[in-house]
Design a protein around this motif. Structure first.
Motif, PDB file in Angstrom:
ATOM      1  N   GLN A 208       0.841  -1.215   0.000  1.00 41.35           N
ATOM      2  CA  GLN A 208       0.000   0.000   0.000  1.00 41.35           C
ATOM      3  C   GLN A 208       0.867   1.254   0.000  1.00 41.35           C
ATOM      4  OE1 GLN A 208      -3.993   0.626   2.040  1.00 41.35           O
ATOM      5  NE2 GLN A 208      -2.663   1.682   3.483  1.00 41.35           N
TER       6      GLN A 208
ATOM      7  N   LEU B 108       0.912   4.019  -2.900  1.00 35.24           N
ATOM      8  CA  LEU B 108       0.602   5.423  -2.581  1.00 35.24           C
ATOM      9  C   LEU B 108       1.760   6.330  -2.988  1.00 35.24           C
ATOM     10  CD1 LEU B 108      -1.107   5.114   0.918  1.00 35.24           C
ATOM     11  CD2 LEU B 108      -2.147   6.018  -1.153  1.00 35.24           C
TER      12      LEU B 108
ATOM     13  N   GLU C 117       1.648   6.870  -6.706  1.00 31.82           N
ATOM     14  CA  GLU C 117       0.548   7.792  -7.048  1.00 31.82           C
ATOM     15  C   GLU C 117       0.896   9.230  -6.665  1.00 31.82           C
ATOM     16  OE1 GLU C 117      -3.609   7.206  -5.731  1.00 31.82           O
ATOM     17  OE2 GLU C 117      -3.014   5.106  -5.591  1.00 31.82           O
ATOM     18  N   ALA C 118       1.459   9.373  -5.469  1.00 31.80           N
ATOM     19  CA  ALA C 118       1.754  10.719  -4.963  1.00 31.80           C
ATOM     20  C   ALA C 118       2.788  11.419  -5.826  1.00 31.80           C
ATOM     21  CB  ALA C 118       2.231  10.637  -3.518  1.00 31.80           C
TER      22      ALA C 118
ATOM     23  N   GLU D 290       1.067  12.538  -8.874  1.00 33.92           N
ATOM     24  CA  GLU D 290       0.087  13.595  -8.621  1.00 33.92           C
ATOM     25  C   GLU D 290       0.764  14.924  -8.285  1.00 33.92           C
ATOM     26  OE1 GLU D 290      -3.448  15.348  -8.382  1.00 33.92           O
ATOM     27  OE2 GLU D 290      -3.371  13.190  -8.776  1.00 33.92           O
ATOM     28  N   ILE D 291       1.811  14.852  -7.463  1.00 37.94           N
ATOM     29  CA  ILE D 291       2.453  16.092  -6.998  1.00 37.94           C
ATOM     30  C   ILE D 291       3.406  16.644  -8.062  1.00 37.94           C
ATOM     31  CG2 ILE D 291       3.816  17.111  -5.113  1.00 37.94           C
ATOM     32  CD1 ILE D 291       2.749  14.890  -3.315  1.00 37.94           C
TER      33      ILE D 291
ATOM     34  N   ARG E  49      14.127  16.491  -1.285  1.00 38.46           N
ATOM     35  CA  ARG E  49      13.589  16.563   0.080  1.00 38.46           C
ATOM     36  C   ARG E  49      12.073  16.390   0.052  1.00 38.46           C
ATOM     37  NH1 ARG E  49      15.518  17.856   5.323  1.00 38.46           N
ATOM     38  NH2 ARG E  49      14.222  19.716   5.380  1.00 38.46           N
TER      39      ARG E  49
ATOM     40  N   LEU F  81       9.843  13.803   2.120  1.00 43.00           N
ATOM     41  CA  LEU F  81       8.696  14.262   2.913  1.00 43.00           C
ATOM     42  C   LEU F  81       7.418  13.535   2.484  1.00 43.00           C
ATOM     43  CD1 LEU F  81       7.753  16.451   5.058  1.00 43.00           C
ATOM     44  CD2 LEU F  81       6.944  17.712   3.085  1.00 43.00           C
ATOM     45  N   THR F  82       7.278  13.308   1.183  1.00 39.43           N
ATOM     46  CA  THR F  82       6.098  12.599   0.680  1.00 39.43           C
ATOM     47  C   THR F  82       6.029  11.202   1.295  1.00 39.43           C
ATOM     48  OG1 THR F  82       6.177  13.849  -1.360  1.00 39.43           O
ATOM     49  CG2 THR F  82       4.976  11.763  -1.436  1.00 39.43           C
TER      50      THR F  82
ATOM     51  N   LEU G 292       7.430  10.279   4.069  1.00 37.86           N
ATOM     52  CA  LEU G 292       7.191  10.457   5.503  1.00 37.86           C
ATOM     53  C   LEU G 292       5.694  10.628   5.776  1.00 37.86           C
ATOM     54  CD1 LEU G 292       8.858  10.948   8.173  1.00 37.86           C
ATOM     55  CD2 LEU G 292       8.628  13.359   7.691  1.00 37.86           C
ATOM     56  N   ALA G 293       5.045  11.463   4.953  1.00 39.42           N
ATOM     57  CA  ALA G 293       3.610  11.716   5.127  1.00 39.42           C
ATOM     58  C   ALA G 293       2.808  10.437   4.900  1.00 39.42           C
ATOM     59  CB  ALA G 293       3.163  12.808   4.161  1.00 39.42           C
ATOM     60  N   ILE G 294       3.194   9.666   3.897  1.00 37.75           N
ATOM     61  CA  ILE G 294       2.468   8.417   3.615  1.00 37.75           C
ATOM     62  C   ILE G 294       2.650   7.426   4.764  1.00 37.75           C
ATOM     63  CG2 ILE G 294       2.433   6.382   2.092  1.00 37.75           C
ATOM     64  CD1 ILE G 294       3.090   8.406  -0.221  1.00 37.75           C
TER      65      ILE G 294
ATOM     66  N   GLU H 260       3.173   8.102   7.771  1.00 38.90           N
ATOM     67  CA  GLU H 260       2.452   8.580   8.956  1.00 38.90           C
ATOM     68  C   GLU H 260       0.982   8.150   8.936  1.00 38.90           C
ATOM     69  OE1 GLU H 260       2.816  12.792   9.776  1.00 38.90           O
ATOM     70  OE2 GLU H 260       1.994  12.552  11.787  1.00 38.90           O
ATOM     71  N   THR H 261       0.443   7.892   7.752  1.00 34.58           N
ATOM     72  CA  THR H 261      -0.977   7.526   7.676  1.00 34.58           C
ATOM     73  C   THR H 261      -1.187   6.009   7.604  1.00 34.58           C
ATOM     74  OG1 THR H 261      -0.958   7.698   5.283  1.00 34.58           O
ATOM     75  CG2 THR H 261      -1.571   9.680   6.482  1.00 34.58           C
TER      76      THR H 261
ATOM     77  N   GLN I  20      -6.933   5.858   6.064  1.00 32.20           N
ATOM     78  CA  GLN I  20      -6.901   7.202   6.663  1.00 32.20           C
ATOM     79  C   GLN I  20      -6.124   8.219   5.810  1.00 32.20           C
ATOM     80  OE1 GLN I  20      -3.799   7.444  10.015  1.00 32.20           O
ATOM     81  NE2 GLN I  20      -4.443   5.317  10.077  1.00 32.20           N
TER      82      GLN I  20
ATOM     83  N   PHE J 166      -3.556  13.991  -2.527  1.00 32.66           N
ATOM     84  CA  PHE J 166      -2.352  14.326  -1.731  1.00 32.66           C
ATOM     85  C   PHE J 166      -2.186  15.839  -1.540  1.00 32.66           C
ATOM     86  CE2 PHE J 166      -1.709  10.342  -3.984  1.00 32.66           C
ATOM     87  CZ  PHE J 166      -1.414   9.477  -2.951  1.00 32.66           C
TER      88      PHE J 166
ATOM     89  N   PHE K 244       4.113  15.377   9.954  1.00 29.69           N
ATOM     90  CA  PHE K 244       4.925  15.714   8.780  1.00 29.69           C
ATOM     91  C   PHE K 244       4.850  17.196   8.422  1.00 29.69           C
ATOM     92  CE2 PHE K 244       0.904  14.959   6.588  1.00 29.69           C
ATOM     93  CZ  PHE K 244       0.913  15.889   5.566  1.00 29.69           C
TER      94      PHE K 244
END
Lengths: 130, 540
Positions: free
Chosen positions: A22, A26, A29-30, A33-34, A73, A77-78, A80-82, A84-85, B64, B73, B377
């Motif tokens: 997963q 993600l 995809e991110a 997308e970004i 960076r 960070l991307t 890291l954010a993924i 975190e969820t 989530q 995103f 983050f």
């Protein structure tokens, strides 16, 4: 660049865990997308990191002071954010009760981060010079 | 739609934000036939979080990432210092203006909205009534506003605890619900304040619990806050007041019609009515509606656009005021290593007021939050070290991080202005040009005040770590473009709320305010909208 191998390197770097499928999906995809398109110079650095994953903390630290919001960076960070969820990794992010003595680790981490920053700057200078 | 364009309504209200909602409610309850014109953008995707605590969702909900990062995103995307980027994914649609509100500036970066409910849908819920001295400086009638504050408080439901800040929050306002339960960080700060109250008050600082448009008890069909710490993402049980709640109630009345999808361009007065020219968003198809009276309640910048176009007043400056704003992250060192309860709200936990002359006329305010449900983050992004070490450091420190958002009062000056310019590059054929520069004196005063705030934070065991000063306009509080004036002068507002040089056009937002107190504007906006609607009814 292969998002799958990037995801593995970044996840291992940040939380020392192999990413789940997963997380890899993600991340792919991110990135799309970004639209984190990297410059030629960033590409060279990133290629080097992929071939030599041990140096990612130096590159991260080096850019943290010289160009904190560059696209490499942002990739970290991307991830890291993924991470975190993800329910599997919540313990890396949600606060936990800790002894006050743990505070002693903060100066250690800060000093380590500053050393890495200086070493990272030199390291970046060296690989960009090539 | 064609039928509506043929009817002459009693009132047209433009905008569904806090001002529009309160204004329309007053008119509808008085039995008038009201048409509300609005852009009315709603979220594209509806993926609400479950009614569980932030911690439960983080530990148990597999998808989530949709809630915290957004389906596209959105939360990760990096957009420099632009205001509004702190909005959570479910609220990002609120500031999507689809290029219909063009503004050019290199010194002022406001946030505008075309959303159903306007910026009120992302309001932080703080309610602080302006003092008598502040109301006089603003140009508002004290007696009218005091009545209006009570009416708005009764309508929206406000939770409040009496303490040292009463004079700065809810002076004389009755029928309030009990205040929210504050979290452990806030309790620790408050306890420290109580221990050195005299010393802090000698410096003219006053700390207390916030007054919020957040229910702590049931009210009509709305429930009390569930304390899930998910206030930035969802509004289960409608415990937080949002203008859309009022609009939904009004649509049940037969004398109220809500028309979304429209952008109001200008108005034209005839002897009997006011004609309102609109364009349909998406097609730019023009439609004209008419009413006996027009209430402009969009927001200050959009109202300026409409008024300037209607008076054909291009390339000329009008004033602009906006609260300067900065925020400071602080380490509450005594709470390091300790956890906050998961049953809490994400809203402001404490309010700190600085009243230098104790006249309650030039007050600055800091709203104190605990950092939590906005995700780690976001704060790591700002740290100038590598992410891995930053993660370990912040994982330990985060529960003891508090954020203080400091607002400063503002008034007009020759270096803060707007003008409307014609252009071929915008959907409305014009662009609002904004200039906002503080004088050296103003900058010095702000800096001096922020030093004093930092000193008080330290007294309260909150060690300031980093101050961030976003671009001007980030406070999202704008006013003063059509200032109150007793004489009939073009592009001013009469004290009653009527736009000067018109017979039946009223301004129900903050365009008339000559001074902008730092206590948050939304509660006063709503009270002024009710007051203006009441005056319009008297003027029939």
């Amino acid at each position: 660049m292969n998002p799958e191998s990037e995801a593995v390197i970044l996840s291992r770097y940040l939380i020392k865990r192999q990413p789940t499928q997963q997380v890899i999906d993600l991340y792919r995809e991110a990135i799309k997308e970004i639209e984190l398109t990297t410059s030629l110079q960033e590409n060279n650095v990133w290629d080097f990191v992929i071939r030599h994953p041990w140096c990612i903390s130096l590159v991260d630290a080096g850019f943290a002071i010289s160009n904190p919001h560059n696209n490499l960076r942002k990739r970290i960070l991307t991830m890291l954010a993924i991470l975190e969820t993800q329910i599997e990794y919540h313990s890396f992010f949600l606060p936990i009760q800790r002894s006050r003595i743990y505070i002693l680790i903060i100066p250690y981490l800060l000093i380590k981060a500053i050393f890495k920053m200086m070493a990272g700057k030199i390291f970046l200078w060296l690989i960009l010079r090539k | 739609m064609a039928d509506l364009a043929e009817i002459t309504f009693d009132y047209i209200v433009v905008g569904s934000g806090p001002s529009g909602a309160m204004c329309a409610q007053t008119l509808v309850e008085a039995g008038r036939k009201v048409l509300m014109l609005d852009a009315g953008i709603t979220p594209m995707q509806n993926n609400p979080a479950p009614n569980e605590t932030f911690e439960e969702i983080r530990k148990n909900k597999n998808d989530q990432y949709n809630i915290f990062l957004g389906p596209n995103f959105e939360s990760i995307k990096y957009t420099a210092t632009k205001a509004g980027t702190q909005l959570t994914p479910s609220k990002k649609y609120i500031i999507d203006t689809k290029n219909f509100l063009p503004l050019a500036s290199d010194s002022f970066f406001p946030v505008e909205s075309l959303a159903y409910g306007g910026l009120g849908e992302a309001w932080g819920l703080g309610c602080n009534a302006f003092s008598e001295n502040e109301l006089r400086r603003v140009g508002l009638n004290v007696a009218e506003m005091q009545l209006a504050y009570q009416t708005v408080a009764d309508r929206i439901g406000i939770s409040y605890t009496t303490d040292d800040t009463e004079l700065y929050t809810m002076p004389g306002i009755k029928n309030l619900q009990p205040g929210i339960n504050i979290d452990e960080n806030a309790c620790a700060i408050l306890s420290r304040y109580n221990a050195c109250r005299n010393r802090i008050q000698k410096s003219n600082f006053f700390l207390g619990r916030p007054s919020l448009a957040l229910l702590t008890q049931k009210k009509d069909d709305r429930s009390a806050t569930p304390y899930t710490d998910m206030d930035f993402y969802v509004n289960h049980g409608k415990s937080a007041y949002r203008p859309s709640i009022t609009i939904e109630q009004l649509t049940k009345y037969s004398n109220f019609v809500y028309v979304p999808g429209l952008l109001v361009i200008s108005f034209r007065e005839t002897t009997e009515k006011v004609e309102v020219l609109t364009i349909r968003i998406g097609t730019t198809h023009a439609i004209t509606y008419s009413a006996k009276k027009l209430m402009l309640a969009t927001n200050v910048l959009s109202t300026a656009r409409i008024a300037l176009r209607s008076f054909n007043h291009f390339n000329k400056n009008i004033p602009l005021i906006s609260n300067p704003y900065s925020y400071v992250s602080c380490l509450l060192w005594k709470r390091m290593g300790k956890l906050n309860l998961s049953k809490k709200t994400s809203t402001v936990q404490l309010s700190l007021f600085h009243d230098p002359d104790k006249q309650n006329s030039d007050v600055a305010m800091a709203s104190i939050y605990s950092y939590g449900s906005l995700m780690l983050f976001r704060i790591l992004k700002e740290m100038p070290i590598n992410f891995k070490d930053a993660l370990q450091i912040m994982h330990f420190l985060m529960p003891s991080i508090v954020i203080a958002g400091i607002h400063h009062p503002d008034q007009s000056s020759p270096t803060k202005f707007l003008s409307l310019q014609k252009t071929t590059n915008s959907q409305t054929a014009d662009v609002l040009q904004a200039t906002y520069e503080l004088s050296e004196l103003e900058k010095g005063k702000i800096e001096e005040r922020e030093k004093k705030f930092n000193s008080i934070f330290r007294h309260l065991n909150c060690f300031p770590l980093k101050k961030i000063t976003p671009a001007y306009g980030a406070s999202i509080h704008y006013a003063g473009t059509l200032p109150f004036h007793n004489e009939e002068e073009l592009l001013t507002t009469q004290p009653s709320g009527r736009l000067s040089m018109t017979k039946n056009v009223f301004i129900a937002d903050a365009s008339g305010f000559k001074f902008l107190p730092a206590k948050g504007i939304t509660f006063s906006l709503m009270a002024n909208a009710h007051r203006t609607a009441t005056n319009a009814l008297k003027n029939e």
